[in-house]
Design an enzyme around this catalytic site. Sequence first.
Site, PDB file in Angstrom:
ATOM      1  N   PHE A  33       0.868  -1.181   0.000  1.00  0.00           N
ATOM      2  CA  PHE A  33       0.000   0.000   0.000  1.00  0.00           C
ATOM      3  C   PHE A  33       0.901   1.226   0.000  1.00  0.00           C
ATOM      4  CE2 PHE A  33      -2.295   3.174   2.680  1.00  0.00           C
ATOM      5  CZ  PHE A  33      -3.522   3.255   2.015  1.00  0.00           C
ATOM      6  N   GLN A  83       1.994 -10.162  45.643  1.00  0.00           N
ATOM      7  CA  GLN A  83       0.733  -9.489  45.308  1.00  0.00           C
ATOM      8  C   GLN A  83       0.952  -8.312  44.345  1.00  0.00           C
ATOM      9  OE1 GLN A  83      -1.487  -7.176  48.288  1.00  0.00           O
ATOM     10  NE2 GLN A  83      -3.196  -8.571  47.925  1.00  0.00           N
ATOM     11  N   GLU A 101      -0.315   3.565   9.850  1.00  0.00           N
ATOM     12  CA  GLU A 101      -1.742   3.716   9.504  1.00  0.00           C
ATOM     13  C   GLU A 101      -2.370   4.894  10.263  1.00  0.00           C
ATOM     14  OE1 GLU A 101      -4.146   0.281   8.798  1.00  0.00           O
ATOM     15  OE2 GLU A 101      -2.402  -0.905   8.219  1.00  0.00           O
ATOM     16  N   ALA A 110       5.209  13.678   3.101  1.00  0.00           N
ATOM     17  CA  ALA A 110       3.746  13.600   3.234  1.00  0.00           C
ATOM     18  C   ALA A 110       3.389  12.342   4.026  1.00  0.00           C
ATOM     19  CB  ALA A 110       3.078  13.575   1.861  1.00  0.00           C
ATOM     20  N   GLY A 111       3.389  12.497   5.360  1.00  0.00           N
ATOM     21  CA  GLY A 111       3.077  11.361   6.242  1.00  0.00           C
ATOM     22  C   GLY A 111       1.680  11.525   6.807  1.00  0.00           C
ATOM     23  N   SER A 112       1.577  12.188   7.984  1.00  0.00           N
ATOM     24  CA  SER A 112       0.254  12.442   8.564  1.00  0.00           C
ATOM     25  C   SER A 112      -0.612  13.220   7.581  1.00  0.00           C
ATOM     26  CB  SER A 112       0.392  13.238   9.868  1.00  0.00           C
ATOM     27  OG  SER A 112       1.154  12.508  10.800  1.00  0.00           O
ATOM     28  N   LEU A 124       0.902   4.953   0.109  1.00  0.00           N
ATOM     29  CA  LEU A 124       0.282   6.269   0.312  1.00  0.00           C
ATOM     30  C   LEU A 124       1.349   7.294   0.738  1.00  0.00           C
ATOM     31  CD1 LEU A 124      -2.455   7.881   0.526  1.00  0.00           C
ATOM     32  CD2 LEU A 124      -2.484   7.225   2.938  1.00  0.00           C
ATOM     33  N   GLN A 152       9.611  -5.294  32.262  1.00  0.00           N
ATOM     34  CA  GLN A 152       9.918  -5.006  33.672  1.00  0.00           C
ATOM     35  C   GLN A 152       9.858  -6.285  34.520  1.00  0.00           C
ATOM     36  OE1 GLN A 152      10.780  -1.976  34.574  1.00  0.00           O
ATOM     37  NE2 GLN A 152      10.889  -2.239  36.783  1.00  0.00           N
ATOM     38  N   THR A 154      -0.685   8.032  13.020  1.00  0.00           N
ATOM     39  CA  THR A 154      -0.185   8.015  14.397  1.00  0.00           C
ATOM     40  C   THR A 154      -1.371   8.146  15.362  1.00  0.00           C
ATOM     41  OG1 THR A 154       0.022  10.419  14.524  1.00  0.00           O
ATOM     42  CG2 THR A 154       1.941   9.213  13.665  1.00  0.00           C
TER      43      THR A 154
HETATM   44  C1  FAD Z   1       7.646   0.701   9.775  1.00  0.00           C
HETATM   45  C2  FAD Z   1       6.681   1.571   9.031  1.00  0.00           C
HETATM   46  C3  FAD Z   1       5.838   0.996   8.105  1.00  0.00           C
HETATM   47  C4  FAD Z   1       4.943   1.792   7.380  1.00  0.00           C
HETATM   48  N1  FAD Z   1       4.170   1.231   6.391  1.00  0.00           N
HETATM   49  C5  FAD Z   1       3.493   2.037   5.541  1.00  0.00           C
HETATM   50  C6  FAD Z   1       2.860   1.484   4.383  1.00  0.00           C
HETATM   51  O1  FAD Z   1       2.878   0.277   4.147  1.00  0.00           O
HETATM   52  N2  FAD Z   1       2.253   2.341   3.521  1.00  0.00           N
HETATM   53  C7  FAD Z   1       2.212   3.690   3.744  1.00  0.00           C
HETATM   54  O2  FAD Z   1       1.624   4.406   2.923  1.00  0.00           O
HETATM   55  N3  FAD Z   1       2.773   4.229   4.855  1.00  0.00           N
HETATM   56  C8  FAD Z   1       3.420   3.429   5.739  1.00  0.00           C
HETATM   57  N4  FAD Z   1       4.045   3.972   6.854  1.00  0.00           N
HETATM   58  C9  FAD Z   1       3.975   5.406   7.073  1.00  0.00           C
HETATM   59  C10 FAD Z   1       3.232   5.814   8.322  1.00  0.00           C
HETATM   60  O3  FAD Z   1       1.849   5.686   8.117  1.00  0.00           O
HETATM   61  C11 FAD Z   1       3.677   7.238   8.680  1.00  0.00           C
HETATM   62  O4  FAD Z   1       4.987   7.124   9.198  1.00  0.00           O
HETATM   63  C12 FAD Z   1       2.769   7.903   9.679  1.00  0.00           C
HETATM   64  O5  FAD Z   1       1.524   8.160   9.099  1.00  0.00           O
HETATM   65  C13 FAD Z   1       3.359   9.217  10.214  1.00  0.00           C
HETATM   66  O6  FAD Z   1       3.864  10.002   9.185  1.00  0.00           O
HETATM   67  P1  FAD Z   1       5.358  10.616   9.336  1.00  0.00           P
HETATM   68  O7  FAD Z   1       6.261   9.481   9.658  1.00  0.00           O
HETATM   69  O8  FAD Z   1       5.663  11.411   8.137  1.00  0.00           O
HETATM   70  O9  FAD Z   1       5.288  11.542  10.600  1.00  0.00           O
HETATM   71  P2  FAD Z   1       4.800  13.079  10.643  1.00  0.00           P
HETATM   72  O10 FAD Z   1       3.514  13.225   9.923  1.00  0.00           O
HETATM   73  O11 FAD Z   1       5.940  13.951  10.209  1.00  0.00           O
HETATM   74  O12 FAD Z   1       4.549  13.281  12.180  1.00  0.00           O
HETATM   75  C14 FAD Z   1       5.577  13.602  13.116  1.00  0.00           C
HETATM   76  C15 FAD Z   1       4.909  13.779  14.483  1.00  0.00           C
HETATM   77  O13 FAD Z   1       3.988  14.874  14.417  1.00  0.00           O
HETATM   78  C16 FAD Z   1       2.707  14.449  14.859  1.00  0.00           C
HETATM   79  N5  FAD Z   1       1.682  15.175  14.122  1.00  0.00           N
HETATM   80  C17 FAD Z   1       1.608  15.349  12.765  1.00  0.00           C
HETATM   81  N6  FAD Z   1       0.501  16.057  12.472  1.00  0.00           N
HETATM   82  C18 FAD Z   1      -0.142  16.319  13.633  1.00  0.00           C
HETATM   83  C19 FAD Z   1      -1.325  17.019  13.988  1.00  0.00           C
HETATM   84  N7  FAD Z   1      -2.115  17.571  13.057  1.00  0.00           N
HETATM   85  N8  FAD Z   1      -1.663  17.116  15.290  1.00  0.00           N
HETATM   86  C20 FAD Z   1      -0.877  16.545  16.245  1.00  0.00           C
HETATM   87  N9  FAD Z   1       0.266  15.877  15.981  1.00  0.00           N
HETATM   88  C21 FAD Z   1       0.628  15.755  14.682  1.00  0.00           C
HETATM   89  C22 FAD Z   1       2.661  12.954  14.558  1.00  0.00           C
HETATM   90  O14 FAD Z   1       1.695  12.283  15.323  1.00  0.00           O
HETATM   91  C23 FAD Z   1       4.083  12.555  14.915  1.00  0.00           C
HETATM   92  O15 FAD Z   1       4.200  12.364  16.289  1.00  0.00           O
HETATM   93  C24 FAD Z   1       4.889   3.184   7.623  1.00  0.00           C
HETATM   94  C25 FAD Z   1       5.745   3.748   8.586  1.00  0.00           C
HETATM   95  C26 FAD Z   1       6.650   2.966   9.264  1.00  0.00           C
HETATM   96  C27 FAD Z   1       7.581   3.620  10.247  1.00  0.00           C
END
Ligand code: FAD
Length: 388
Positions: free
Chosen positions: A123, A280, A365, A130-132, A125, A338, A367
Amino acid sequence: MIEELYTPKQIELRGRSRELAETTMRPLAAKYDVAQEYPWEVQKAVKEAGLSGVWIPEEYGGLGGGVLDLCIVVEEFSRACGGMGVAFAVNALGSFPIIVGGTDEQQERFLPGIAAGEKLVAFGLSEGKAGSDAGSMITRAERDGDVYVLNGEKKWNTNGAVASLNTIFAVTEPGRGARGISGFVVEKETPGYRVGKHEDKMGIRCVPVVEIHLEGCRVPADNLLGGKEGRGFKHAMITLDRARPGVAAQAVGLAQGALDLAMEYTHERQQFGQSVSSFQGVQWMFADMATQIEAARQLVHTAARTIDSGHKNISKVSAMCKLFATDVAMKVTTDCVQLFGGYGYCKDYPIEKYMRDAKITQIYEGTNQIQRLVIARNLLREAASESS
Ligand SMILES: Cc1cc2nc3c(=O)[nH]c(=O)nc-3n(C[C@H](O)[C@H](O)[C@H](O)COP(=O)(O)OP(=O)(O)OC[C@H]3O[C@@H](n4cnc5c(N)ncnc54)[C@H](O)[C@@H]3O)c2cc1C
């Protein structure tokens, strides 16, 4: 699991999954964790056990189960090995876009191979920037006659190195935001499709998580999901709603597996002339952990049942179960380390792997901060519609 709440088919499915997990996955978990290699022998065993397409409709060769059936299997696999649990579950994540958004022809073309365990699917995305905020992706797909030409880089692609198929999301109409994003099923042999860097991860180390480079990758227009542009982001979000209980089930399995090990260890371990489990203070930890795990399991199963019932608004309960179960898994696995004392901190015992594997469930999927956003937005929308 309270057996009366499940169908005979689900109870059988749990038994079959548990047997496979105990005989095949648990003995191999440490080996593949160290090697960081995809466990093909486990994938073969899953296929032979007829479990590859639990969530795929029967007409395409699957078992015709719902999200609840998927969660039951994922929990059992993850109880033995979190990495092997996700190696299995990511095929649901990769194939849900085809199930929820594919045309009949696309479903007929792609689902039988996945259901038979012949084809693995990923998958795509997320991107590096472009994560969150996945809607800010920049991977481009431009129409050129009867193909789309894809250019860009996908990051964090679980299974990407071993999957024959990848559901990739890309921008077909810049400037339209999420409405300009479309989904494509990309086959790994497509020229211009290249697997890049393998991530060296804290946990789930048997599953390859890689970068995917799309360099003039010419994908047949027939592989545009649903046959229409602009629906990709919606399909991706519906997919995440359906797949998050699977991550939550992984978390429940990890927590349960860790608790099982901690109870066994503390029963054997003697301090002050008695079993550590007889104190306990330790027993109260067991009681708290077991209660949290059961609460998480029931919320996961409620979310799964809600999705399987065809309910329209599944985002809130799906996010709730992912948030709750994965936080429980992190707490329980940490407490179980622990309870192993100093031995828990060392790789001679399997418990530290549970803690490492659990961490990712709070991140991928979406955070857990993003799950809170999803829940809060739904709460506010519900409140507004009630007051109007
Ligand atoms: C081992 C692994 C496997 C993965 N597999 C897949 C996959 O198969 N396909 C795929 O498409 N993706 C995959 N991902 C991506 C994953 O979904 C993203 O890492 C995740 O969505 C977070 O995006 P980012 O890492 O860019 O973090 P960021 O978006 O940069 O976030 C950094 C921090 O900021 C916080 N944050 C961001 N926006 C907000 C907000 N609006 N309010 C509060 N806090 C916020 C986040 O919670 C986080 O703590 C995978 C990631 C990993 C590490």
